[in-house]
Structures are given as structure tokens and as C-alpha cells.
Design an enzyme around this catalytic site. Structure first.
Site, PDB file in Angstrom:
ATOM      1  N   LEU A 129      22.055  71.901  28.519  1.00  0.00           N
ATOM      2  CA  LEU A 129      23.534  71.731  27.959  1.00  0.00           C
ATOM      3  C   LEU A 129      23.571  70.321  27.977  1.00  0.00           C
ATOM      4  O   LEU A 129      24.539  69.789  26.995  1.00  0.00           O
ATOM      5  CB  LEU A 129      24.389  72.303  28.959  1.00  0.00           C
ATOM      6  CG  LEU A 129      25.934  72.010  28.541  1.00  0.00           C
ATOM      7  CD1 LEU A 129      26.270  73.130  27.742  1.00  0.00           C
ATOM      8  CD2 LEU A 129      26.573  72.512  30.007  1.00  0.00           C
ATOM      9  N   ALA A 130      23.147  69.321  28.658  1.00  0.00           N
ATOM     10  CA  ALA A 130      23.541  67.977  28.512  1.00  0.00           C
ATOM     11  C   ALA A 130      22.212  67.177  29.213  1.00  0.00           C
ATOM     12  O   ALA A 130      21.513  67.719  30.020  1.00  0.00           O
ATOM     13  CB  ALA A 130      24.709  67.455  29.062  1.00  0.00           C
ATOM     14  N   SER A 131      21.643  65.981  28.562  1.00  0.00           N
ATOM     15  CA  SER A 131      20.730  65.175  29.216  1.00  0.00           C
ATOM     16  C   SER A 131      21.191  63.717  29.228  1.00  0.00           C
ATOM     17  O   SER A 131      21.512  63.149  28.324  1.00  0.00           O
ATOM     18  CB  SER A 131      19.607  65.482  28.380  1.00  0.00           C
ATOM     19  OG  SER A 131      18.240  64.649  28.580  1.00  0.00           O
ATOM     20  N   ALA A 132      20.788  63.024  30.438  1.00  0.00           N
ATOM     21  CA  ALA A 132      20.993  61.637  30.534  1.00  0.00           C
ATOM     22  C   ALA A 132      19.903  61.038  31.367  1.00  0.00           C
ATOM     23  O   ALA A 132      18.773  61.836  31.240  1.00  0.00           O
ATOM     24  CB  ALA A 132      22.455  61.688  31.468  1.00  0.00           C
ATOM     25  N   SER A 133      20.123  59.743  31.766  1.00  0.00           N
ATOM     26  CA  SER A 133      18.813  58.971  31.893  1.00  0.00           C
ATOM     27  C   SER A 133      18.428  59.266  33.528  1.00  0.00           C
ATOM     28  O   SER A 133      17.185  59.419  33.571  1.00  0.00           O
ATOM     29  CB  SER A 133      19.253  57.532  32.068  1.00  0.00           C
ATOM     30  OG  SER A 133      20.395  57.350  33.009  1.00  0.00           O
ATOM     31  N   GLN A 136      19.393  66.251  34.199  1.00  0.00           N
ATOM     32  CA  GLN A 136      19.519  66.858  32.967  1.00  0.00           C
ATOM     33  C   GLN A 136      20.256  68.243  33.588  1.00  0.00           C
ATOM     34  O   GLN A 136      20.092  68.494  34.733  1.00  0.00           O
ATOM     35  CB  GLN A 136      18.095  67.417  32.471  1.00  0.00           C
ATOM     36  CG  GLN A 136      18.231  68.212  30.990  1.00  0.00           C
ATOM     37  CD  GLN A 136      16.785  68.045  30.486  1.00  0.00           C
ATOM     38  OE1 GLN A 136      16.556  67.363  29.888  1.00  0.00           O
ATOM     39  NE2 GLN A 136      16.172  69.318  30.386  1.00  0.00           N
ATOM     40  N   VAL A 137      21.042  68.658  32.655  1.00  0.00           N
ATOM     41  CA  VAL A 137      21.991  70.036  32.931  1.00  0.00           C
ATOM     42  C   VAL A 137      21.538  71.189  32.301  1.00  0.00           C
ATOM     43  O   VAL A 137      21.398  71.271  31.111  1.00  0.00           O
ATOM     44  CB  VAL A 137      23.549  69.639  32.909  1.00  0.00           C
ATOM     45  CG1 VAL A 137      24.479  70.709  33.284  1.00  0.00           C
ATOM     46  CG2 VAL A 137      23.945  68.400  33.925  1.00  0.00           C
ATOM     47  N   LYS A 152      22.104  71.107  37.630  1.00  0.00           N
ATOM     48  CA  LYS A 152      21.836  69.542  37.573  1.00  0.00           C
ATOM     49  C   LYS A 152      20.420  69.298  38.235  1.00  0.00           C
ATOM     50  O   LYS A 152      20.667  69.216  39.717  1.00  0.00           O
ATOM     51  CB  LYS A 152      23.015  68.629  37.862  1.00  0.00           C
ATOM     52  CG  LYS A 152      22.811  67.311  37.473  1.00  0.00           C
ATOM     53  CD  LYS A 152      23.882  66.624  37.860  1.00  0.00           C
ATOM     54  CE  LYS A 152      23.874  65.150  37.068  1.00  0.00           C
ATOM     55  NZ  LYS A 152      25.309  64.091  37.547  1.00  0.00           N
ATOM     56  N   ASP A 287      34.319  56.634  37.735  1.00  0.00           N
ATOM     57  CA  ASP A 287      33.516  56.835  36.316  1.00  0.00           C
ATOM     58  C   ASP A 287      34.276  57.858  35.380  1.00  0.00           C
ATOM     59  O   ASP A 287      33.605  58.808  34.934  1.00  0.00           O
ATOM     60  CB  ASP A 287      32.087  57.421  36.756  1.00  0.00           C
ATOM     61  CG  ASP A 287      31.090  56.921  35.599  1.00  0.00           C
ATOM     62  OD1 ASP A 287      31.516  56.175  34.575  1.00  0.00           O
ATOM     63  OD2 ASP A 287      30.023  57.577  35.600  1.00  0.00           O
TER      64      ASP A 287
END
Length: 544
Positions: A129-133, A136-137, A152, A287
Site C-alpha cells: 500500500l505504501a513504501s518508505a525508507s 513497508q505497508v 507494517k 510528525d
């Protein structure tokens, strides 16, 4: 330095030169050789000379990868260290990273759970669904209840990358600390150490889960803020399972308007939620950029914020809250001397700071701001100007206030994006005044009594025994004090007697010296012996 680290260092230097970041090098004996090498390596030329330095710095960090992106994001909050043209660009860094394979994510999740996903979930989506550094989700459903959830998972390859880049950052920070003239204020080694701690914290999803649980409990049943539920039984250090939410991203203005959202109320609630977290709970989501904030599409006339990703939170103690509220009210009332005095009283600036000079500096910076209508004044930039002025007076960096300022800038920016006429000052001032009244007025006394009452009730049966022990100890102390005082008086008396005998002996010795010129030899000898005898007695008295 290992071959891997050496290759990585060469890559970092190559990117820095391509973006012309060697302009940051100051004039120093240690920088002459690097500058000479830079001129010799004409084939690695600045390919972005047409862009401002801040933009080049942001683009270089994005090219270097996730660890450096996060470092830049953290540095964007340190406006006490960087000028605005750099901090503003760093704030634009986007934490978007290519996703890793869904099958690998499944393996990592199953390792964290200790079994096949099918034991707990259905409808697992292999596509993220989403990816960050850092993580990942993916989405799925709980097998037992059918509830939609998100999983996550920490990236499997992020640990070695972080370790290698952090080691290089430490080496670079030590070099910078030696060559930069203002390194004492910039504190590069301390900054890298703080960043390392932040990264390590983010690698432990149990911390984020605990933060989310706390924030959700603080706003249980609230119409203003909703925090998704964490499924604690299935969460661990590398995996966090939480409720999936559907909302409109707060930056999607057109979508919010199409849904009929009350934009004015939504913007005002953002301010209220922030101050409630800070002053009521002493625990705030630090944040709240647009990617972490959504709006509940249900009941658009009574809009509700949704907060995600609670990895970074801030806390304030009671003294920080008190001084912060008084500082803000001092600005509202333009009482700059009070603001300056509060900074000294709180220990944020040295005790020997000249209050009048500090107040004058604040007035020079802030009066032009207050010349505008209140609705056009940026609350966050007033705080920023305050920190910049205080920095000239050797203000110690307050990490909790830097986080708060960053969050306030986010909230204010979002609020005015939603409703440009938002008057944050009008919304905040009554909140602060009510909070201060509750802290120092009769209600504060009543609340303190209520809070202490259970403790007093618990100690009440022991009161007679405590009173007896206190009286007994008081009697013993008084007796010892009397003995000490009597001994002191005796000593003083002995010293006085010794001084008297010494004086009389001295007088007789002087008389014997005078009588040596007369024929009275016996009298002379007697005075001399008597004087010496008195001296011996005075010495014995002093020795006792």
C-alpha cells in the site's frame, strides 16, 4: 575503513561534487587539499550550477538514499543550526523509496509472527500500500473477525545500510568539528549521535505502537482526532498490525470540498488538537505532515482528523509547559521584557544575560510582524524568530521545543491551506489563558488537593507514629545542639583565658627587659620567670 565503506564514501563524494556541495567547505588549513583536488578533478563538475545551494543540497540527499533523506528531514527541524534558505529546502525532502518484493515482505512477516500469514489473516495483498525508507505497508483482513488491517514491516536490508552510512556520518562529523569555525554551536558530532538514536528508535516498531496506543487513549471518544487501533497481540519489534482507515488526505483540498467538509471547523480543530496534546496531555504527535494526516469522510459537517505514523512524538514537562504558555501570552501582549525574563528564569539562556538588551532585540524583530493583521501572522514563524534572537544570546538548544515548533509549523500550514482566513492567534489565546488560569487559580489548588488526597488518606494512620518520631528526633537534635553550644562556649572561654595569660606573660617579660637597666637583679629575674610561666600556662589552656 573497509572496502565497502570506501566505495560508499567515493559514491557520496561523487554525488556531492556533481551538485557542487563543496561550496560548503570553509576557508581552513585542512580544506586546502580537498579544494585543490576538486579543481584537479574537472571531470566531476557541478551539473546543477543554475540551482540555488539549498535546492542542490536537497537533490543530493535524495540521490544518496533513505538514510540521508531522513537525516535531511531531521536537519530541517534544526532551524537553530541552519539558515532558513537551507532548512526550508530540507523540509521538502520526500521519504519515497522503491518497494521491495511482496514475497520477501511476506517472509519477514511470517518470521515475526512465527507461522504462516494464513493462520491469522485473509486477503493479504502482495502489492504494498505504501513504501518508505524504514518500512513497508501491506493490507489484509483478520481471519477471526474480518476486520481490515494494515501490516507494517521493517525493511529486511535496512540495518547494514544504516550501520555503514552512520559510521561515515560519524567520521565526517568529527572532521567538520575540527575545521568549522562555529562547530561549537553546530555540534556536528552530537547531531549525528542524536540522528543515530532516532533511527534506532524507528527500527523498533514496538515504540511506534506504544505511542499510538497512548495517543489513542488520550483522545478516546473525541470528535476531533481519531487514532487507529493497534493489534498488540500480533505486533512485535519488526511488525506492527493496526486498523485500516479510509480517509481523505488533508492536502486533498478539492476532495475535502467535494465531500462538503466544514473547512473552517476542520482548520480550527487542527489548532485545538495540537494545543490539547501539548498542554493537557504533555504528549504530542510530532510528525503531522500531510502524508500522516487524513480526514474522516463521514459527518463532513463535523470533521474529524485522523493521525497516522506515531513514530515521532514530543513531550513537555510541567515547567516547559508553564514557560511556553507564559512566553506565548507575553508575545500576545507584546511584553518583551517578560519574555526575556522568562528565558533567563527557565535556564534557556545564561543567567548573566542582559534582560533589557534581550527585550530590545525581541522588540526589533517582532514589532514589524505585529504590524500585520493578526490573521496574517504566522504563529510558527514568531516562535522561529524567538529562537533566532535567543540563539544570539547563547540559548541552549531545547530539543522538545524544536519538535514543538516543527509540529506547529505543520499544523499552521495545513490549517491555512484548508481555510486561508484561519486566525490561529484568536483560536490559541483563549486556550492558553484558560490553561494558565487552571494552573495558578483556585481550580489549581482544588485539583492539587484532589490529586494528593489519596496519598494523605494512606498516610493518615501513620500520622501519630510519625509525629512521635518527629518530636523525639527534635528533642535529640535540640539536646545535641545544646551540648554543641555548651562546648563552643567552654572553648571560647578557654581561648579568652589563654589570651589573658599570654598578655600578662608578655607584659611581665617586657617589664623584665626594662628592669635589666636597673640594679634590681632579683626583681628582673622574677618578672622574667613569671612571664615565661604565664606563657606556658596559656599554651596549655589553648591545647585543651
Amino acid at each position: 575503513m573497509t572496502p565497502t565503506e570506501l566505495r560508499r564514501l567515493c559514491r557520496i563524494i561523487h554525488v556531492q561534487l556533481e551538485y557542487g556541495l563543496d561550496e560548503f567547505l570553509p576557508q581552513h588549513q585542512l580544506t586546502k587539499l580537498p579544494k585543490l583536488v576538486r579543481k584537479a578533478l574537472f571531470w566531476i563538475k557541478n551539473k546543477h550550477g543554475d540551482k540555488p545551494l539549498g535546492v542542490r543540497l536537497r537533490l543530493a540527499l535524495q540521490e544518496l538514499g533513505p538514510v540521508w533523506i531522513k537525516f535531511g528531514q531531521m536537519m530541517s527541524t534544526r532551524r537553530d543550526l541552519f539558515p532558513p534558505h537551507l532548512a526550508d529546502e530540507l523540509a521538502l525532502l520526500q521519504d519515497r523509496v522503491e518497494p521491495f518484493a511482496g514475497e520477501l515482505a511476506r517472509q519477514q512477516m511470517e518470521a515475526a509472527l512465527g507461522g504462516k500469514l494464513e493462520n491469522w489473516f485473509t486477503d493479504f495483498d502482495i502489492k504494498p500500500l505504501a513504501s518508505a525508507s524504514i518500512a513497508q505497508v501491506h493490507t489484509a483482513r483478520l481471519k477471526e473477525t474480518g476486520q481490515e488491517v494494515v501490516l507494517k514491516i521493517i525493511r529486511p536490508d535496512i540495518g547494514p545500510v544504516i550501520d555503514a552510512d552512520i559510521r561515515l556520518m560519524h567520521r565526517m562529523a568529527r572532521i567538520i568539528a575540527r575545521i568549522l569555525p562555529n562547530s561549537r554551536r553546530l555540534k556536528p558530532v552530537e547531531v549525528v549521535r542524536e540522528y543515530e538514536k532516532t533511527l534506532i528508535d524507528e527500527l523498533d516498531l514496538r515504540r511506534e505502537a506504544a505511542n499510538a496506543i497512548q495517543l489513542r487513549r488520550n483522545f478516546e471518544g473525541s470528535e476531533e482526532l481519531y487514532v487507529p487501533e493497534v493489534i498488540t497481540d500480533l505486533s512485535s519489534e519488526t511488525l506492527m498490525v493496526s486498523e485500516r482507515i479510509y480517509g481523505i488526505q488533508v492536502s486533498d483540498i478539492e476532495g475535502l470540498r467535494a465531500n462538503g467538509t466544514n473547512m473552517k471547523l476542520l482548520a480550527e480543530r487542527g489548532v485545538t488538537v495540537f494545543f490539547t496534546q501539548v498542554f493537557r496531555d504533555s504528549f504530542f504527535h510530532a510528525d503531522m505532515h500531510p502524508g500522516n494526516v487524513f480526514v474522516n469522510p463521514e459527518h463532513p459537517e463535523n470533521p474529524q482528523w485522523i493521525g497516522l505514523d506515531c513514530g515521532i512524538v514530543g513531550t513537555l514537562n510541567s515547567e516547559d509547559k508553564r514557560y511556553l504558555a507564559e512566553n506565548l501570552l507575553g508575545f500576545f501582549n507584546r511584553d518583551y521584557r517578560k519574555v526575556a525574563q522568562l528565558h533567563v528564569d527557565s535556564g534557556w539562556v545564561p543567567a548573566d544575560t542582559n534582560i533589557d538588551e534581550f527585550a530590545a532585540a525581541l522588540r526589533i524583530v517582532c514589532e514589524p510582524i505585529f504590524a500585520k493583521p493578526l490573521g496574517e501572522i504566522s504563529f510558527g514563524h514568531v516562535l522561529l524568530n524567538l529562537f533566532n534572537v535567543a540563539r544570539r544570546f547563547d540559548m541552549e538548544v531545547q530539543p522538545q521545543l524544536v519538535l514543538l515548533q516543527k509540529t506547529l509549523l505543520y499544523i499552521e500550514g495545513l490549517g491555512r491551506q484548508l481555510y486561508p482566513q484561519l486566525d490561529l492567534w484568536t483560536t490559541a489565546k483563549p486556550f492558553l489563558e484558560n490553561w494558565m488560569a487552571n494552573q495558578v487559580g483556585p481550580q489549581a489548588v482544588i485539583r492539587a488537593i484532589k490529586e494528593k488526597a489519596p496519598f494523605w488518606a494512606e498516610q493518615l494512620p501513620e500520622l501519630p507514629e510519625l509525629l512521635y518520631d518527629s518530636l523525639k528526633q527534635s528533642k535529640a537534635v535540640n539536646q545535641k545542639m545544646s551540648e554543641f553550644y555548651q562546648g563552643y562556649r567552654d572553648t571560647k572561654k578557654q581561648h579568652a583565658t589563654g589570651k589573658l595569660l599570654f598578655g600578662m606573660g608578655a607584659t611581665l617579660v617586657v617589664c623584665s627587659a626594662i628592669l635589666t637597666t636597673t640594679p634590681y637583679t632579683g626583681l628582673t629575674l622574677g618578672c622574667s620567670l613569671a612571664g615565661i610561666t604565664l606563657w606556658l600556662f596559656s599554651w596549655r589552656v589553648h591545647r585543651k
